[in-house]
Write a protein that holds these residues in place. Structure first.
Motif, mmCIF file in Angstrom:
data_model
loop_
_atom_site.group_PDB
_atom_site.id
_atom_site.type_symbol
_atom_site.label_atom_id
_atom_site.label_comp_id
_atom_site.label_asym_id
_atom_site.label_seq_id
_atom_site.Cartn_x
_atom_site.Cartn_y
_atom_site.Cartn_z
ATOM 1 N N PHE A 3 0.890 -1.203 0.028
ATOM 2 C CA PHE A 3 -0.102 -0.089 0.031
ATOM 3 C C PHE A 3 1.043 0.975 0.314
ATOM 4 O O PHE A 3 2.009 1.246 0.573
ATOM 5 C CB PHE A 3 -1.057 0.081 1.169
ATOM 6 N N THR A 5 2.514 4.777 1.074
ATOM 7 C CA THR A 5 2.839 5.432 2.314
ATOM 8 C C THR A 5 2.813 7.115 2.097
ATOM 9 O O THR A 5 3.078 7.593 0.921
ATOM 10 C CB THR A 5 4.346 5.020 2.443
ATOM 11 N N ASP A 190 -6.977 8.783 0.223
ATOM 12 C CA ASP A 190 -7.314 8.097 1.414
ATOM 13 C C ASP A 190 -6.182 7.282 1.917
ATOM 14 O O ASP A 190 -5.041 7.208 1.100
ATOM 15 C CB ASP A 190 -8.623 7.253 1.412
ATOM 16 N N GLU A 191 -6.300 6.530 2.871
ATOM 17 C CA GLU A 191 -5.181 5.793 3.448
ATOM 18 C C GLU A 191 -4.545 4.760 2.374
ATOM 19 O O GLU A 191 -3.461 4.245 2.547
ATOM 20 C CB GLU A 191 -5.629 5.143 4.655
ATOM 21 N N ARG A 192 -5.403 4.402 1.670
ATOM 22 C CA ARG A 192 -4.965 3.269 0.607
ATOM 23 C C ARG A 192 -4.679 3.750 -0.876
ATOM 24 O O ARG A 192 -4.179 3.110 -1.817
ATOM 25 C CB ARG A 192 -6.093 2.404 0.355
ATOM 26 N N GLY A 193 -4.622 5.178 -0.855
ATOM 27 C CA GLY A 193 -3.869 5.718 -2.154
ATOM 28 C C GLY A 193 -4.908 6.275 -3.166
ATOM 29 O O GLY A 193 -4.461 6.691 -4.001
ATOM 30 N N ASN A 194 -6.217 6.078 -2.971
ATOM 31 C CA ASN A 194 -7.071 6.398 -3.683
ATOM 32 C C ASN A 194 -7.252 8.062 -3.849
ATOM 33 O O ASN A 194 -7.246 8.637 -2.831
ATOM 34 C CB ASN A 194 -8.551 5.893 -3.600
ATOM 35 N N LYS A 229 -9.812 9.066 5.590
ATOM 36 C CA LYS A 229 -9.866 7.793 5.870
ATOM 37 C C LYS A 229 -10.084 6.802 5.001
ATOM 38 O O LYS A 229 -10.865 7.085 4.103
ATOM 39 C CB LYS A 229 -10.854 7.591 7.095
ATOM 40 N N SER A 230 -9.568 5.818 5.136
ATOM 41 C CA SER A 230 -10.104 4.723 3.910
ATOM 42 C C SER A 230 -11.548 4.340 4.015
ATOM 43 O O SER A 230 -11.993 4.320 5.055
ATOM 44 C CB SER A 230 -9.340 3.271 4.265
ATOM 45 N N GLY A 242 -5.865 3.714 -5.706
ATOM 46 C CA GLY A 242 -4.693 3.548 -5.004
ATOM 47 C C GLY A 242 -3.784 2.574 -5.600
ATOM 48 O O GLY A 242 -2.610 2.328 -5.129
ATOM 49 N N VAL A 243 -4.165 1.579 -6.336
ATOM 50 C CA VAL A 243 -3.151 0.486 -6.815
ATOM 51 C C VAL A 243 -2.245 1.091 -7.879
ATOM 52 O O VAL A 243 -1.374 0.290 -8.050
ATOM 53 C CB VAL A 243 -4.055 -0.647 -7.429
ATOM 54 N N ASP A 246 2.393 4.921 -5.417
ATOM 55 C CA ASP A 246 3.416 4.504 -4.145
ATOM 56 C C ASP A 246 3.602 5.263 -3.146
ATOM 57 O O ASP A 246 3.750 4.785 -2.091
ATOM 58 C CB ASP A 246 4.632 4.076 -5.187
#
Length: 530
Positions: A3, A5, A190-194, A229-230, A242-243, A246
């Motif tokens: 995920f 950072t 968000d926390e997952r990079g989206n 927040k995610s 988010g995928v 990096d």
């Protein structure tokens, strides 16, 4: 992959290796990841790394009014090669940006590649296809028969485009360039990079740039205004998932666009009243914009560019015709009111904002009805220069999406003054030329072919040139004068002020005298209105 950072801008800069190909999402100040670019410059100053970067800028990165963009990294040793749709520009009296000093000083190979083609190159790299076959740019500075996009001698030594024959036709071929790093920007991660874009004036091309990097094993760095927040971002609002990301850099003070910290109307969160838009003052430029407006027809989809024609939407507001046409601009806005000056490239009250690469697919295929653009020079073939002028090229910035837009446009209306710096006045509904311009703009041969008149004639495109003193049309026999302004002498003020012979129409008309009066002109473009 892990995920993404959250890192500092300096830590993000440390992720970029020497020799990397870096793609940057930005349109001047709009969407510019300035904090990350500044950190790269600081790291180089302190460590001498990263070195020898190639950078790709599909539209442009930075400006001369507070968002430095590419100028943060325009340092010998750091930057080794650059490909840009356009470059930071400014007034002729200003000190040129650092990137222009490198370009004009022949310090690095520099290329002016049409914006749509640069986006296409990313798409091809993402899908691991060999490159772009296109007819966009033929017989212009893009064509290797001319400059092949090269802006200086070093670039001319390293060709990036060639002519090829495919299926019995001539094409321009751009080999895909595989980027190692993408530096993009959004409003929220968000926390997952989206990534979502709720405060942005346009999406631009970050998804295509991130895909090109991710699919080839590179690093995607996203600069954002804030974290969430995610699970709190609505999926339809996420432009870059988010995928593909990096590293996230939080820059809470990032500007929305040039000279604008944040305006909710630019991002479509509120709609402005029509009365809040400033109308252009009455002067010769407004006369030109009004005459351009008379070329429109009810229901048209109209592309609009920088310069005098950018005031045409406000002419329609003043005439009570707002909404009768739909404006489409290269940064992605559809509908609404395109903005001016430092906010150019954004729109208020847009009906939709689409990613720029898709807007350029629309433009390259000629799906719209008419384009309103400016000119610096026009030559005997009807060709137009907007991309290079004299010893201070930083004033023009480059062509941006101009070549993509004009390649297959059904109709183009170019606008500008007939000569440069003429002394003009309007008295009693007539144009008065107190002092002729010092520089002719209708020249035997343009300095840079941004638009090919010969190709336009061959393709059957409808081309008009509108100035304060006359209207011109491109014909297979040459450029024809079809209308002249009241108060203007045809021989002295028009024919004698062109470096090549103009054809005079057998049906020469006088321009509508109402154009030269401060009152509204009663614009009629159809649609059942009075």
């Amino acid at each position: 992959m892990a995920f993404p950072t959250v890192v500092s801008a300096d830590a993000a800069a440390a992720l970029i290796p020497d020799g990397a190909i870096v793609t940057v999402s930005s349109s001047s100040g709009l969407g510019c990841p300035d904090a990350v670019l500044a950190a790269i410059g600081r790291r180089f100053d302190a460590e001498g790394h990263p070195r020898n970067l190639t950078t790709l800028h599909p539209i442009a990165a930075g400006d001369m009014w507070g968002i430095k963009g590419v100028d943060h990294i325009a340092k010998p040793g750091l930057l080794a090669r650059i490909l840009g749709g356009s470059y930071p520009s400014g007034p002729s009296s200003a000190e040129p940006p650092a990137i222009w000093k490198m370009v004009t000083g022949n310090q690095i190979p520099a290329y002016n590649v049409p914006t749509g083609i640069l986006f296409d190159m990313h798409r091809e790299a993402a899908a691991k296809r060999p490159g772009v076959l296109t007819k966009v740019g033929m017989d212009t500075f893009v064509d290797p028969a001319r400059e092949g996009c090269a802006m200086n001698a070093k670039a001319a030594e390293e060709a990036i485009v060639k002519r090829v024959t495919f299926d019995g036709e001539d094409w321009l071929y751009f080999k895909a360039i595989v980027p190692d790093v993408a530096i993009i920007r959004a409003t929220t991660a968000d926390e997952r990079g989206n990534l979502s874009y709720e405060h942005e004036g346009g999406y631009l091309g970050p998804l295509d740039q991130a895909l090109a990097v991710r699919n080839n094993g590179g690093i995607v760095i996203a600069q954002v205004k804030r974290l969430a927040k995610s699970g709190t971002l609505k999926p339809h609002n996420v432009m870059v998932p988010g995928v593909l990301v990096d590293a996230i850099v939080v820059a809470p003070d990032q500007m929305q666009t040039t000279q604008t910290q944040y305006d909710a109307a630019i991002s479509g969160e509120v709609f402005r009243t029509l009365s809040s838009f400033e109308l252009p003052e009455f002067n010769p430029a407004k006369v030109i914009a009004r005459r351009v407006a008379q070329e429109l027809r009810y229901g048209n989809a109209v592309n609009i560019g920088f310069g005098i024609s950018a005031n045409v939407p406000r002419v329609l507001i003043e005439e009570g015709r707002h909404g009768d046409v739909t404006w489409v601009i290269e940064q992605g806005a559809v509908g609404g009111v395109p903005l001016l000056d430092f906010q150019f490239g954004c729109a208020s009250n847009a009906e939709a904002i689409v990613p720029s690469p898709y807007q350029f697919t629309y433009f390259q295929g000629g799906g719209f009805d008419v384009s309103l653009l400016s000119f610096l020079q026009i030559d005997a073939n009807g060709s137009v220069n907007v991309s290079k002028l004299g010893v201070r090229p930083h004033v023009t910035a480059g062509a941006g999406g101009f070549v993509d837009i004009t390649a297959r446009a059904k109709r183009i209306v170019f606008s500008g003054y007939f000569t440069a710096a003429a002394g003009l006045a309007i008295e009693e509904k007539e144009l008065k030329i107190a002092r002729e311009g010092k520089i002719m703009k209708l020249v035997k041969e343009v300095e840079h072919v941004s638009f090919s008149g010969q190709r336009a004639v061959a393709q059957g495109q409808d081309i008009t040139y509108i100035t304060e003193r006359c209207v011109l049309r491109l014909t297979p026999k040459g450029i024809e004068v079809t209308e002249i302004a009241p108060g203007v002498d045809l021989e002295r003020d028009i024919l004698a002020q062109a470096e090549f012979p103009l054809i005079v129409s057998d049906n020469l008309k006088v321009m509508d005298a109402n154009l030269f009066d401060p009152a509204p002109i009663g614009l009629d473009i159809g649609g059942g209105r009075a």
